[in-house]
Design an enzyme around this catalytic site. Sequence first.
Site, PDB file in Angstrom:
ATOM      1  CE  LYS B  69      10.380  -9.380   3.165  1.00  0.00           C
ATOM      2  NZ  LYS B  69      10.001  -9.882   4.456  1.00  0.00           N
ATOM      3  CB  THR B  71       9.714  -7.318  -6.170  1.00  0.00           C
ATOM      4  OG1 THR B  71       8.598  -8.197  -6.041  1.00  0.00           O
ATOM      5  CG2 THR B  71       9.765  -6.790  -7.581  1.00  0.00           C
ATOM      6  NE  ARG B  92      11.515 -16.693   3.744  1.00  0.00           N
ATOM      7  CZ  ARG B  92      10.459 -16.158   4.342  1.00  0.00           C
ATOM      8  NH1 ARG B  92       9.824 -16.818   5.292  1.00  0.00           N
ATOM      9  NH2 ARG B  92      10.029 -14.971   3.996  1.00  0.00           N
ATOM     10  CE  LYS B 103       3.631 -14.056   0.614  1.00  0.00           C
ATOM     11  NZ  LYS B 103       4.727 -14.847   1.168  1.00  0.00           N
ATOM     12  CB  ALA B 271       9.313 -14.823   9.326  1.00  0.00           C
ATOM     13  CG  PHE B 299       6.322 -11.987   8.468  1.00  0.00           C
ATOM     14  CD1 PHE B 299       5.411 -12.004   7.416  1.00  0.00           C
ATOM     15  CD2 PHE B 299       6.317 -13.067   9.339  1.00  0.00           C
ATOM     16  CE1 PHE B 299       4.509 -13.052   7.237  1.00  0.00           C
ATOM     17  CE2 PHE B 299       5.426 -14.130   9.170  1.00  0.00           C
ATOM     18  CZ  PHE B 299       4.533 -14.112   8.120  1.00  0.00           C
ATOM     19  CG  PHE B 379       3.640   0.729  -5.872  1.00  0.00           C
ATOM     20  CD1 PHE B 379       4.652   0.375  -4.987  1.00  0.00           C
ATOM     21  CD2 PHE B 379       2.718  -0.246  -6.246  1.00  0.00           C
ATOM     22  CE1 PHE B 379       4.748  -0.917  -4.490  1.00  0.00           C
ATOM     23  CE2 PHE B 379       2.806  -1.540  -5.758  1.00  0.00           C
ATOM     24  CZ  PHE B 379       3.823  -1.869  -4.881  1.00  0.00           C
ATOM     25  CD1 TRP B 407       6.031  -5.902  -9.632  1.00  0.00           C
ATOM     26  CD2 TRP B 407       5.621  -5.065 -11.661  1.00  0.00           C
ATOM     27  NE1 TRP B 407       5.069  -6.680 -10.201  1.00  0.00           N
ATOM     28  CE2 TRP B 407       4.790  -6.186 -11.457  1.00  0.00           C
ATOM     29  CE3 TRP B 407       5.534  -4.387 -12.880  1.00  0.00           C
ATOM     30  CZ2 TRP B 407       3.886  -6.647 -12.401  1.00  0.00           C
ATOM     31  CZ3 TRP B 407       4.634  -4.854 -13.848  1.00  0.00           C
ATOM     32  CH2 TRP B 407       3.816  -5.965 -13.599  1.00  0.00           C
TER      33      TRP B 407
END
Lengths: 553, 553
Positions: B69, B71, B92, B103, B271, B299, B379, B407
């Site tokens: 998200k 990205t 954020r 993560k 969140a 999220f 992807f 990406w």
Amino acid sequence: MKTDIDIAQAADVWPIEKIAQQAGLTSDEWEPYGRDKAKIQLHERTKQQKLGKLILVTSINPTPAGEGKSTVTVGLADALASQKHKTMVALREPSLGPVMGLKGGATGGGYSQVIPMADINMHFTGDFHALTSAHNTLAALVDNSLYQGNPFNLDPRRMLWKRALDVNDRALRHVTIGLGGPTSGVPREDGFDITVASELMAILTLSKDLADMKVRISRIVVGYNYNKEPVTVSDLGFAGAITTLLKDAIKPNLVQTLAHTPALIHGGPFANIAQGTNSILATKSALHLADYVVTEAGFGSDLGGEKFLDFKVPLLGKVPDTIVVVATVRALKMHGGEDKKNLSTPNIEALQKGLANLGRHLKSMKRYGVPVVVAINQFTADTIEELNMVKAYAAKFDVPAYIADVWSQGGDGAQELATGVVLATDKAKNYQPLYQPDDEALVKIEHIVHEIYGGQSVVLSDKAVKQLQTFKKYGWDKLPIIMAKTQYSLSDNPNKIGAPENFDIHIREFIPKLGAGFLVALTGSVLTMPGLPKHPAALDIDIDNEGHIIGLN
Amino acid sequence: MKTDIDIAQAADVWPIEKIAQQAGLTSDEWEPYGRDKAKIQLHERTKQQKLGKLILVTSINPTPAGEGKSTVTVGLADALASQKHKTMVALREPSLGPVMGLKGGATGGGYSQVIPMADINMHFTGDFHALTSAHNTLAALVDNSLYQGNPFNLDPRRMLWKRALDVNDRALRHVTIGLGGPTSGVPREDGFDITVASELMAILTLSKDLADMKVRISRIVVGYNYNKEPVTVSDLGFAGAITTLLKDAIKPNLVQTLAHTPALIHGGPFANIAQGTNSILATKSALHLADYVVTEAGFGSDLGGEKFLDFKVPLLGKVPDTIVVVATVRALKMHGGEDKKNLSTPNIEALQKGLANLGRHLKSMKRYGVPVVVAINQFTADTIEELNMVKAYAAKFDVPAYIADVWSQGGDGAQELATGVVLATDKAKNYQPLYQPDDEALVKIEHIVHEIYGGQSVVLSDKAVKQLQTFKKYGWDKLPIIMAKTQYSLSDNPNKIGAPENFDIHIREFIPKLGAGFLVALTGSVLTMPGLPKHPAALDIDIDNEGHIIGLN
């Protein structure tokens, strides 16, 4: 009367680029943090410049009367600068815990302050926060190792790596963690130290570069395994991550005094559980940049002074050119037995008695073979007679004493002191270390106790004796000694003020700090996490919508 | 293949003054933090500029496959900027705990990142550290009040204000503090939350200025007294000190994307236990400065999206002009029951089944009366057939879907998406809030459960029922609701992936956050302090003496 924060907030602050230029930094040797703070990193070229003169400011044993050591440090530097000497100040960063508690800020006072005062006293450029964060990340990683199958066989009853926060919080001294069932860790006893007592703080301020810091971090012993063997950060594999978290914190911070003298403020290790002076990198950088560097060691000369001269000097590669011992008439009267509430009344008898405390400090500082001067930090109520008594007393030790009125006059109030210090720095030196690196731990401690504290014997607890045996096995027994002792007395009893005699020093326990590279010798009950008073300073601090702060002193 | 940190460290970083100029900031509206970061504070003049278009990026329920998200948010902004729209990103700040855990960083990925990546992921400009510090200072002050005669009659068994650290440390979830005898505090149960779950984090990101923040801090309920009455920070007298500690943290941070699009990165409330989006001040500042602002909610749309639309929008005074729902073929296949290790194999059946999750998010986002588009984050292993299936599925909801390859291509990979988003923002809007401010708590929750989660009933625990009665007495019963629910499912059971039906939502407990101004409704077991995995990311992070970092992803 204007408070420190009033004076600081009304100051004419120069843009940090102007201070950087004045300090002789090229534009790629510094990075701004806001308009009035910067981090610096010297080029090799600058690092080859010859070292300036180093002036170490220390004091008699602190009393509740306040000695104003930082204030004298800043005032003296401003006086030197006003006499056209290229001068820099090198100080420690204040700890936020005491700022919110009893002590208030640690950026000098009155017209001898470093600015921006509020920022320096709170978050500054984030160094302490980076340390807190690195410290607790390591703690989380260690407890995670315990939880995830304990591959290093760590004994949860024999952990050394505690947690750290930059607060005064007595409720965190002794805690149990890992409660709440099998998904929430392994239960064990733990505790929090104030960040300035973290071994990472000592390491940061002792490291000469990132690589050195990583080696030191690797050596930290986090605890013992079930075979009672030490387990290090290197064993666990976290040295890279923890060093990465400190990549900016290792760079010294540049600010200015109220009189725009450049000041490097960096690191803040306790003068108790650690070496108690600003970073090697900051002191060294200042010495490369300026002709006169005024720096300060924590607490009295028995704690910060001794550590500077025996532990920091070999690492720094530079002996002070002059030692300034700060004393006040008020504090000396307290050492002579006078009550705090009567200090504004002349009391020749108490002063006479209290001078013995100054005498001890002069004697022990003189033994290092470095010129010593006394700075008498003047208060309004001091009488000429009292001030002259201090001067005359110092003269008995062949030590010149100068009256300085730095709080209300800034550098103007320290002109004589500055002239005296410059004269002293030109005198011959013959630096004599207190002990040899190869001396046994006990021998080192005996030197400190006899020659610095004026005490009789060193008494080791059974635990301490056993520890020294174990440490010998690990090859830790010849590390430098960091004495953790009350700052209020030359002895290990805070009530024995003045010049106590015939006392023993009791070593309760050693704490090995392999990363920092020293053994802490704990005497009496040294707290590594302070508490807050009944009326904490936080009650009086406020800010308006324009960012104007009150009550931060 | 190059890692995120490799790409970020090799980037052509523009000096922050150039980015500030490009963003339209005057020289006194920003302060540098290093050469590539700044804090901003808009003048009144700038605050009067009309607001740009707001694009809210949200997603399907997250899966271990990763949706990208952030990205997409960065790639979309770079694409808009490349199409000559004046664009800003509003994100954020990442939390350090997860960076050292599983993560990794939260600054986008590949060629769609914000930089300086390592700094932003670690200490950045110190905002989280200031919050941690303010949080624990308040905790120390509260425990000191308990210790110093307990003038507010606080009941140590009924304390709400825990402690906070920005680490993943399960061993600190449940602790006992104040042990060690009468000089070390009052023993009681306590716990640590991760800093992003601190009420101060929520407050910082909701405050419109220092004064508003002080009012909110005053209202924080730290616990109850022995009469079961709430005790606030205002009662204790610490609002001024705590606000002072956050005087700089309240200012949004300016950085840039790899393509030099200005980005405001500020605050990072969970969140889950909070609103989950960047600060009101940052979003608002970006809207004043740019024509298109791309922001993100934490999220899936059931958590961050709903909170943005129902809670943040009224405070922000601005409805999004378009909602972008991010989905990936891989994640949708997981929602269709496919195992994580098989996601690179085409599987039409699993995808077909998993699309129902996307459908739920599209339906619930559409109900707000704001144009919705789907961004399919591509992807390498995705087949044309799979990608087209997602497009065709979205079309059934009258929602355009665009494939984005951000990406590996950055903004170049989101050109169609950007054009589609610009078209969408020009469409008519008819914002329909989910509930009215005056609705009872239970009514508000029912709206969320029925219209957003697609659930059946709301089941309150006995404790929750009692709490609502008590809250009515205190006048807290009509506060906005912040649902704390698992992010993995629309239900409160993380295993119910896809599009679960006929489920109830169980409210275990409410947590009143009077300073932030909401009631948290806890469902299932929501952790406010994460743990570290068996192989924490910290094991792979390293730095060399030149400051080059590896393993930070």
